[in-house]
Design a protein around this motif. Structure first.
Motif, mmCIF file in Angstrom:
data_model
loop_
_atom_site.group_PDB
_atom_site.id
_atom_site.type_symbol
_atom_site.label_atom_id
_atom_site.label_comp_id
_atom_site.label_asym_id
_atom_site.label_seq_id
_atom_site.Cartn_x
_atom_site.Cartn_y
_atom_site.Cartn_z
ATOM 1 N N GLU A 149 43.388 45.254 33.196
ATOM 2 C CA GLU A 149 43.408 44.474 31.895
ATOM 3 C C GLU A 149 43.438 43.029 31.803
ATOM 4 O OE1 GLU A 149 47.195 46.094 30.472
ATOM 5 O OE2 GLU A 149 46.739 48.067 30.457
ATOM 6 N N ARG A 150 44.111 42.473 32.876
ATOM 7 C CA ARG A 150 43.774 41.053 33.026
ATOM 8 C C ARG A 150 42.438 40.507 33.608
ATOM 9 N NH1 ARG A 150 49.783 38.754 35.232
ATOM 10 N NH2 ARG A 150 51.170 40.346 33.798
ATOM 11 N N ASN A 151 41.708 41.333 34.220
ATOM 12 C CA ASN A 151 40.521 40.939 34.890
ATOM 13 C C ASN A 151 39.492 41.000 33.423
ATOM 14 O OD1 ASN A 151 38.208 41.147 36.837
ATOM 15 N ND2 ASN A 151 37.815 42.882 35.341
ATOM 16 N N ASP A 152 39.691 42.013 32.687
ATOM 17 C CA ASP A 152 38.768 42.326 31.556
ATOM 18 C C ASP A 152 38.926 41.429 30.460
ATOM 19 O OD1 ASP A 152 37.820 44.529 32.854
ATOM 20 O OD2 ASP A 152 38.891 45.897 31.769
ATOM 21 N N ALA A 153 40.371 40.955 30.507
ATOM 22 C CA ALA A 153 40.562 39.957 29.433
ATOM 23 C C ALA A 153 39.989 38.265 29.964
ATOM 24 C CB ALA A 153 41.840 39.674 29.039
ATOM 25 N N ALA A 154 40.028 37.980 31.118
ATOM 26 C CA ALA A 154 39.570 36.735 31.587
ATOM 27 C C ALA A 154 38.018 36.714 31.583
ATOM 28 C CB ALA A 154 40.247 36.761 33.063
ATOM 29 N N PHE A 155 37.450 38.034 31.836
ATOM 30 C CA PHE A 155 35.798 37.756 31.867
ATOM 31 C C PHE A 155 35.235 37.713 30.284
ATOM 32 C CE2 PHE A 155 35.875 38.843 36.279
ATOM 33 C CZ PHE A 155 34.330 38.170 36.790
ATOM 34 N N ALA A 156 35.983 38.249 29.557
ATOM 35 C CA ALA A 156 35.626 38.520 28.262
ATOM 36 C C ALA A 156 35.822 37.032 27.549
ATOM 37 C CB ALA A 156 36.608 39.210 27.416
ATOM 38 N N SER A 157 36.606 36.248 28.054
ATOM 39 C CA SER A 157 36.907 34.736 27.279
ATOM 40 C C SER A 157 36.002 33.947 28.181
ATOM 41 C CB SER A 157 38.356 34.694 27.334
ATOM 42 O OG SER A 157 38.901 34.324 28.638
ATOM 43 N N ALA A 158 35.626 34.084 29.553
ATOM 44 C CA ALA A 158 34.735 33.009 30.348
ATOM 45 C C ALA A 158 33.492 32.790 29.614
ATOM 46 C CB ALA A 158 34.913 33.678 31.726
ATOM 47 N N SER A 159 32.932 31.783 29.863
ATOM 48 C CA SER A 159 31.573 31.354 29.586
ATOM 49 C C SER A 159 30.664 32.177 30.280
ATOM 50 C CB SER A 159 31.170 29.772 29.961
ATOM 51 O OG SER A 159 31.107 29.679 31.174
ATOM 52 N N PRO A 160 29.311 32.293 30.071
ATOM 53 C CA PRO A 160 28.505 33.204 30.701
ATOM 54 C C PRO A 160 28.014 32.731 32.206
ATOM 55 C CG PRO A 160 27.716 33.075 28.403
ATOM 56 C CD PRO A 160 28.974 32.371 28.625
ATOM 57 N N ALA A 161 28.063 31.137 32.227
ATOM 58 C CA ALA A 161 27.695 30.644 33.268
ATOM 59 C C ALA A 161 28.767 30.741 34.315
ATOM 60 C CB ALA A 161 27.651 29.160 33.027
ATOM 61 N N ASP A 162 30.102 30.898 33.889
ATOM 62 C CA ASP A 162 31.223 31.210 34.868
ATOM 63 C C ASP A 162 31.066 32.703 35.301
ATOM 64 O OD1 ASP A 162 32.130 28.268 34.621
ATOM 65 O OD2 ASP A 162 33.741 28.910 33.345
ATOM 66 N N ARG A 163 30.913 33.416 34.693
ATOM 67 C CA ARG A 163 30.879 34.704 34.785
ATOM 68 C C ARG A 163 29.987 35.210 35.987
ATOM 69 N NH1 ARG A 163 31.598 36.069 29.302
ATOM 70 N NH2 ARG A 163 29.408 36.488 28.867
ATOM 71 N N THR A 164 28.725 34.664 35.667
ATOM 72 C CA THR A 164 27.547 34.846 36.750
ATOM 73 C C THR A 164 27.877 34.144 37.834
ATOM 74 O OG1 THR A 164 26.091 34.643 34.688
ATOM 75 C CG2 THR A 164 25.106 34.275 36.962
ATOM 76 N N ALA A 165 28.255 33.059 38.034
ATOM 77 C CA ALA A 165 28.740 32.153 39.260
ATOM 78 C C ALA A 165 29.699 33.133 39.998
ATOM 79 C CB ALA A 165 29.191 30.965 39.042
ATOM 80 N N ALA A 166 31.022 33.490 39.078
ATOM 81 C CA ALA A 166 31.883 34.364 39.676
ATOM 82 C C ALA A 166 31.429 35.500 40.498
ATOM 83 C CB ALA A 166 32.887 34.511 38.745
ATOM 84 N N LEU A 167 30.646 36.175 39.595
ATOM 85 C CA LEU A 167 30.021 37.512 40.191
ATOM 86 C C LEU A 167 29.160 37.258 41.584
ATOM 87 C CD1 LEU A 167 29.390 39.628 36.972
ATOM 88 C CD2 LEU A 167 31.419 40.007 38.593
ATOM 89 N N ALA A 168 28.415 36.214 41.691
ATOM 90 C CA ALA A 168 27.715 35.901 42.645
ATOM 91 C C ALA A 168 28.804 35.696 43.913
ATOM 92 C CB ALA A 168 26.766 34.573 42.351
ATOM 93 N N LEU A 169 29.928 35.131 43.654
ATOM 94 C CA LEU A 169 30.811 34.870 44.854
ATOM 95 C C LEU A 169 31.331 36.175 45.292
ATOM 96 C CD1 LEU A 169 32.776 31.698 43.646
ATOM 97 C CD2 LEU A 169 31.115 31.855 45.327
ATOM 98 N N VAL A 170 31.463 37.152 44.205
ATOM 99 C CA VAL A 170 32.060 38.239 44.652
ATOM 100 C C VAL A 170 31.158 39.006 45.689
ATOM 101 C CG1 VAL A 170 32.659 40.493 43.741
ATOM 102 C CG2 VAL A 170 33.573 38.577 42.472
ATOM 103 N N GLU A 171 29.895 39.185 45.136
ATOM 104 C CA GLU A 171 28.939 39.691 46.174
ATOM 105 C C GLU A 171 28.709 39.009 47.447
ATOM 106 O OE1 GLU A 171 25.206 39.771 43.692
ATOM 107 O OE2 GLU A 171 26.009 41.341 42.132
ATOM 108 N N ARG A 172 28.668 37.742 47.472
ATOM 109 C CA ARG A 172 29.019 37.111 48.751
ATOM 110 C C ARG A 172 30.082 37.527 49.557
ATOM 111 N NH1 ARG A 172 28.480 30.663 48.127
ATOM 112 N NH2 ARG A 172 26.659 31.384 46.922
ATOM 113 N N GLN A 173 31.079 37.614 48.986
ATOM 114 C CA GLN A 173 32.512 38.082 49.790
ATOM 115 C C GLN A 173 32.119 39.474 50.465
ATOM 116 O OE1 GLN A 173 35.494 36.808 50.339
ATOM 117 N NE2 GLN A 173 34.923 34.813 49.924
ATOM 118 N N GLN A 174 31.551 40.490 49.344
ATOM 119 C CA GLN A 174 31.392 41.609 49.926
ATOM 120 C C GLN A 174 30.323 41.755 51.154
ATOM 121 O OE1 GLN A 174 30.132 43.133 46.167
ATOM 122 N NE2 GLN A 174 32.158 43.762 45.834
ATOM 123 N N VAL A 175 29.353 40.993 51.081
ATOM 124 C CA VAL A 175 28.207 40.875 52.099
ATOM 125 C C VAL A 175 29.074 40.329 53.336
ATOM 126 C CG1 VAL A 175 26.415 39.790 52.961
ATOM 127 C CG2 VAL A 175 26.237 40.491 50.634
#
Length: 289
Positions: free
Chosen positions: A250-276
């Motif tokens: 719930e908190r993740n979904d709320a945070a992403f819903a209120s974030a800017s598109p640029a911040d969301r994109t940058a955060a997901l890029a970091l997540v993928e980097r962590q996974q790699v």
């Protein structure tokens, strides 16, 4: 507010890999001058604690819960750490026995009293660290109708030892919660963030979510870093148990819903980097289309 982590559970070593115990070890008993917590089941004679653990595994597989508990009680009375920890877990969670928090408390106390210098990172060390965390959880609220009263100072001591000596992520998470609330210690958001980050880096889902929210908010000595905050929340969502930790989703979904598109994109890029970097498989969710 952040929910506490439940009494921790870890994988138990097989009986043959457990450390040998002395047959002269004293049997478990409540502390002097305290009410008897329980009447132990009759101890069935075994050749050794290891034989009793084998009997526990055999009886458990056969569905003989009474025999399994008696075997564990015997091994625990001989000072066998794995048996003591297993019984503590069983009574804490009502796993095959009636829930009895006082019995669980006494087994965890026995472990902590006699094994505080166990080597961190070993099988014994992980069980002892978890026992300290369990004791801290009991000292937070006490055990109703027993001599175990709420004691935030003792809870802080238990979590602090588990967190600092054993590096236990549950201990680190709960210690951070005490620093956040000023419970059992002075309120210190910087220390809370420090311990939360240490637990988050070990993959602790609630700590990842909490640390992410700290970075999203910023303030009180914690710098505001929304992209990193979203990254930690996304990682928390992917490692959370949906049944027990729905609040993380719930908190993740709320945070992403209120974030800017640029911040969301940058955060997901970091997540993928962590996974790699860790070899984890990418998963959907956490704001992914």
């Amino acid at each position: 507010m952040l929910p506490p982590r439940p009494i921790p559970g870890i994988a138990l070593p097989e009986p043959d890999s457990s450390r040998p115990t002395s047959p002269d070890t004293a049997t478990i008993a409540p502390a002097p001058n305290t009410p008897m917590a329980h009447s132990a089941l009759p101890l069935v004679p075994f050749n050794s604690a290891r034989d009793a653990l084998r009997a526990w595994m055999r009886d458990s597989s056969a569905g003989d819960q009474v025999g399994a508990v008696r075997a564990l009680e015997y091994a625990a009375s001989q000072g066998h750490l794995t048996a003591q920890y297993k019984l503590g877990r069983m009574y804490a969670g009502g796993e095959g026995v009636p829930t009895n928090d006082l019995k669980a408390f006494e087994y965890f106390s026995k472990i902590a009293d006699e094994n505080a210098d166990a080597i961190p990172g070993t099988a014994d060390g992980r069980m002892v660290g978890s026992a300290f965390v369990a004791l801290g959880s009991y000292f937070i609220d006490g055990i109703k109708g027993s001599y175990v009263k709420p004691n935030p100072d003792r809870a802080f001591d238990m979590f602090n030892y588990a967190a600092s000596y054993f590096g236990d992520p549950d201990g680190q998470y709960n210690l951070a919660r005490l620093y956040m609330k000023g419970q059992g210690t002075a309120r210190d958001p910087r220390q809370a963030a420090r311990w939360m980050k240490l637990a988050a880096e070990k993959g602790h889902a609630p700590a990842r979510a909490a640390f992410g929210e700290m970075l999203l908010r910023g303030g009180e000595g914690v710098p505001r870093q929304p992209v990193l905050g979203l990254m930690w929340l996304a990682l928390a969502r992917e490692s959370a148990d949906p049944a027990r930790e729905a609040w993380i989703l719930e908190r993740n979904d709320a945070a992403f819903a209120s974030a800017s598109p640029a911040d969301r994109t940058a955060a997901l890029a970091l997540v993928e980097r962590q996974q790699v970097a860790t070899g984890a498989s990418p998963s959907r969710g956490a704001g992914r289309p």
